[in-house]
Design a protein around this motif. Structure first.
Motif, short mmCIF file in Angstrom:
data_model
loop_
_atom_site.label_atom_id
_atom_site.label_comp_id
_atom_site.label_asym_id
_atom_site.label_seq_id
_atom_site.Cartn_x
_atom_site.Cartn_y
_atom_site.Cartn_z
N UNK A 337 6.49 2.14 15.12
CA UNK A 337 5.28 2.88 15.50
C UNK A 337 5.45 4.34 15.05
N UNK A 338 4.53 4.80 14.18
CA UNK A 338 4.62 6.15 13.62
C UNK A 338 3.35 6.93 13.95
N UNK A 339 3.54 8.16 14.44
CA UNK A 339 2.38 9.01 14.71
C UNK A 339 1.75 9.53 13.43
N UNK A 340 2.53 9.58 12.34
CA UNK A 340 2.02 10.01 11.05
C UNK A 340 1.93 8.84 10.09
N UNK A 341 2.56 8.97 8.92
CA UNK A 341 2.56 7.90 7.93
C UNK A 341 3.87 7.12 7.96
N UNK A 342 3.83 5.90 7.45
CA UNK A 342 5.02 5.06 7.31
C UNK A 342 5.19 4.72 5.84
N UNK A 343 6.45 4.79 5.37
CA UNK A 343 6.74 4.49 3.97
C UNK A 343 8.03 3.68 3.91
N UNK A 344 7.99 2.53 3.22
CA UNK A 344 9.21 1.73 3.05
C UNK A 344 9.16 1.01 1.71
N UNK A 345 10.33 0.46 1.31
CA UNK A 345 10.40 -0.29 0.06
C UNK A 345 9.69 -1.63 0.20
N UNK A 346 9.93 -2.33 1.32
CA UNK A 346 9.26 -3.61 1.55
C UNK A 346 9.21 -3.84 3.05
N UNK A 347 8.42 -4.82 3.47
CA UNK A 347 8.32 -5.20 4.88
C UNK A 347 8.12 -6.70 4.97
N UNK A 348 8.86 -7.32 5.90
CA UNK A 348 8.77 -8.77 6.04
C UNK A 348 8.77 -9.12 7.52
N UNK A 349 7.70 -9.81 7.94
CA UNK A 349 7.55 -10.26 9.32
C UNK A 349 7.76 -9.11 10.32
N UNK A 350 7.24 -7.94 9.97
CA UNK A 350 7.41 -6.75 10.81
C UNK A 350 6.07 -6.33 11.38
N UNK A 351 6.12 -5.70 12.55
CA UNK A 351 4.92 -5.14 13.17
C UNK A 351 4.99 -3.63 13.00
N UNK A 352 4.03 -3.06 12.27
CA UNK A 352 4.08 -1.64 11.93
C UNK A 352 2.74 -1.00 12.26
N UNK A 353 2.79 0.11 12.98
CA UNK A 353 1.58 0.87 13.33
C UNK A 353 1.77 2.31 12.85
N UNK A 354 0.70 2.89 12.26
CA UNK A 354 0.78 4.27 11.76
C UNK A 354 -0.47 5.05 12.16
N UNK A 355 -0.25 6.27 12.66
CA UNK A 355 -1.36 7.13 13.03
C UNK A 355 -2.09 7.70 11.82
N UNK A 356 -1.48 7.55 10.63
CA UNK A 356 -2.14 7.98 9.41
C UNK A 356 -2.23 6.79 8.46
N UNK A 366 3.81 -11.53 5.60
CA UNK A 366 3.61 -12.00 6.96
C UNK A 366 3.86 -10.91 8.00
N UNK A 367 3.24 -9.75 7.76
CA UNK A 367 3.40 -8.61 8.66
C UNK A 367 2.13 -8.35 9.45
N UNK A 368 2.28 -7.62 10.53
CA UNK A 368 1.14 -7.07 11.25
C UNK A 368 1.15 -5.56 10.98
N UNK A 369 0.19 -5.11 10.18
CA UNK A 369 0.12 -3.71 9.77
C UNK A 369 -1.17 -3.09 10.30
N UNK A 370 -1.05 -1.96 10.99
CA UNK A 370 -2.22 -1.26 11.53
C UNK A 370 -2.11 0.21 11.17
N UNK A 371 -3.13 0.74 10.49
CA UNK A 371 -3.12 2.16 10.09
C UNK A 371 -4.49 2.76 10.35
N UNK A 372 -4.50 4.01 10.79
CA UNK A 372 -5.76 4.70 11.05
C UNK A 372 -6.53 4.94 9.75
#
Length: 542
Positions: A337-356, A366-372
């Motif tokens: 969970x990031x209040x700003x932006x999230x940056x990675x090389x890859x994501x697998x079966x991860x739950x990621x939330x970004x305020x930006x 197969x990820x759950x990605x949520x970004x503003x």
């Protein structure tokens, strides 16, 4: 001087006193009938076409002519050019208007200069503009004289004195696109380093009107540092100079810059325990299974996050990948969970939330990605979005969206309901601040009208409070405008496939759903005239 010309049944005479062309009907019952076009042609043939034609008088003349009844009527008149001078509301410019002559005296430069003098204008005259207007014979709001306009003062500003600094304010441009830059390493300053310099506003330079009056300049507005900038101090020798009070990461915020402490650790494992730090955290290696890193600032991970948890008030950079266990029967998962932006090389079966926004270089599987704002998969790598649930307000972009195996890939775009709630909350808080400012203004007004009734320290405190409230209200107004603009942009939100869009992808916007059938090359799905539909991608999306 009189001039006579004779036609078949008319005699023309120009009267110098009245400047009218008189037409006398010659009694001749055998003369052919005359209509208005014929009359105009006759006048032109006799050299009077430049005069202003009098159509009402022509009616009676034609009737008398065709009836063979003698009469004399004015049929045209000479009109001199009419010159007018206007001053701009600020008195800095003089505008020339010329109504062209119709057979009369034309405008002259001398006449224009005389009119300027009559209006008290003797400086800043543009002779070339006057000559051009006179040569043209007509003019409308042509600038022929200029005073000296005031130069308004420049607003105060805050200047960063650092070569690189992370900016935690939103960086979405007018069209809703975000700068897809790599956030890079955390930059560190040391106690005493210069951070930011406040420049005072300037008074500006007064102007001078064409009538010789001084035009005051509007002074610039003072910029205030925010009331709370943790990790910083003001230089004792210069209250406008902001310096670091601690070693840490400088971060640009509204109204200045703060310095967050930076905690560095090789890896986060059972040997080190979980990390919970008020500042920024740099992990050189991996965040191991089941471990948690929390930071009020940014988090940077040099390795991978393997079913670990990251929570940051700022941005998160994972230089390796983020791996979780969504869909598997296990108590461990990767939750970021990031209040700003999230940056990675890859994501697998991860739950990621970004305020930006979320940026993944290679694959999101197969990820759950949520970004503003945006989700963008694919920098210089493959850019595959395979399966999972993705939600972003403005755009979801990948090189390949979906899978040839028709894996269900759920994409939701458009306004997050929380954004409307956030906008209402902003309005409520701003209203409260404006009410407080009104009360302080009443107090200051009372102090101004009743000298000595209030203690000087109370007046000084009221002025400081008013300045702080004004700055906060202006900041909130900007935030509200930005959020309103983002809500408007969300109506143009897209799911963009730069190379391939596969069957199995579902796009949702509000209560509408578009299910992709078959495979498609580079394209986008967005709101069209008939609801969600397939469309071409524009240059920015492509």
């Amino acid at each position: 001087m009189d001039q006579e010309n004779t036609g078949p049944a008319l005699q023309l005479h120009f009267d110098e006193a009245s400047k009218k062309l008189l037409a006398t009907v010659i009694t001749d019952r055998e003369a052919p009938p005359l209509d208005e076009p014929g009359l105009r042609e006759f006048l032109a043939a006799q050299g009077w076409s430049a005069l202003r034609y009098l159509p009402n008088m022509a009616i009676g003349l034609l009737a008398s002519h065709n009836a063979g009844v003698a009469c004399t009527l004015p049929i045209a008149e000479a009109i001199d050019a009419v010159i007018g001078i206007e001053l701009s509301p600020d008195g800095v410019e003089a505008w020339l208007n010329i109504a062209p002559s119709e057979g009369g005296a034309a405008a002259t430069a001398d006449a224009v200069l005389a009119l300027l003098a009559d209006n008290g204008i003797g400086e800043g005259i543009d002779m070339a503009a006057i000559a051009a207007a006179v040569a043209a014979g007509s003019a409308s709001h042509v600038v022929i004289a200029r005073g000296v306009p005031p130069v308004n003062g420049a607003d105060g500003r805050l200047e960063s004195l650092l070569p690189e600094v992370r900016d935690r304010r939103p960086q979405v441009d007018a069209s809703g696109h975000t700068d897809y830059r790599d956030l890079g390493d955390i930059f560190v300053v040391h106690s005493g380093d210069w951070l930011m310099l406040r420049h005072p506003p300037t008074d500006g330079t007064p102007g001078r009107s064409l009538l010789g009056e001084t035009i005051p300049a509007t002074p610039g507005k003072t910029v205030m540092y925010a009331s709370s900038l943790p990790g910083t101090a003001f230089d004792p020798a210069n209250p406008d100079l902001l310096v670091a009070a601690i070693n840490g990461q400088p971060v640009v915020v509204a109204g200045g810059m703060m310095v967050e402490p930076v905690y560095r650790v090789a890896t986060v494992s059972t040997a080190t325990g979980n990390v919970d730090f008020d500042g920024s955290v740099v992990v050189a290696g991996d965040v191991c299974t089941g471990m948690t890193v929390r930071a009020s600032g940014d988090i940077e991970v040099g390795g991978v996050v393997d079913m670990g948890t990251l929570e940051a008030g700022g941005s998160i950079v994972v230089k390796g990948g983020a791996m979780g266990s969504l869909g598997r029967k296990t108590s461990e998962e990767c939750h970021i969970r990031s209040g700003g932006s999230f940056h990675s090389a890859y994501a697998q079966q991860a739950r990621i939330e970004a305020g930006d926004s979320i940026f993944i270089d290679d694959t999101a599987m197969q990820c759950e990605l949520t970004a503003i704002n945006h989700i963008n998969v694919g920098g210089k790598r493959r850019g595959h979005i395979i399966g999972g649930h993705l939600q972003a307000t403005l755009s979801i972009t990948g090189k390949v969206v979906g899978s040839p195996n028709r894996v269900l890939t759920h994409c939701a775009i458009g306004v997050n309901p929380l954004m409307h709630k956030q906008l209402l909350q902003m309005s409520k808080v701003r209203d409260e601040h404006e009410t407080q400012l009104l009360e302080v203004a009443k107090l200051l007004d009372f102090a101004g009208k009743n000298p000595g009734r209030l203690r000087p320290e109370m007046i000084a405190k009221a002025r400081a409070t008013a300045a702080q409230l004004s700055a906060q209200i202006a900041e909130m107004r900007e935030e509200q405008d930005a959020l309103t603009h983002k809500i408007e942009l969300s109506q143009q939100s897209r799911v963009v496939a730069k190379e391939l869009l596969c069957e199995g992808v579902e796009v949702h916007l509000g209560n509408q759903c578009y299910k992709v059938v078959g495979e498609h090359g580079a394209c986008a799905v967005g709101m069209g005239s008939h609801g969600l539909e397939l469309m071409a991608i524009d240059d920015k999306e492509g």
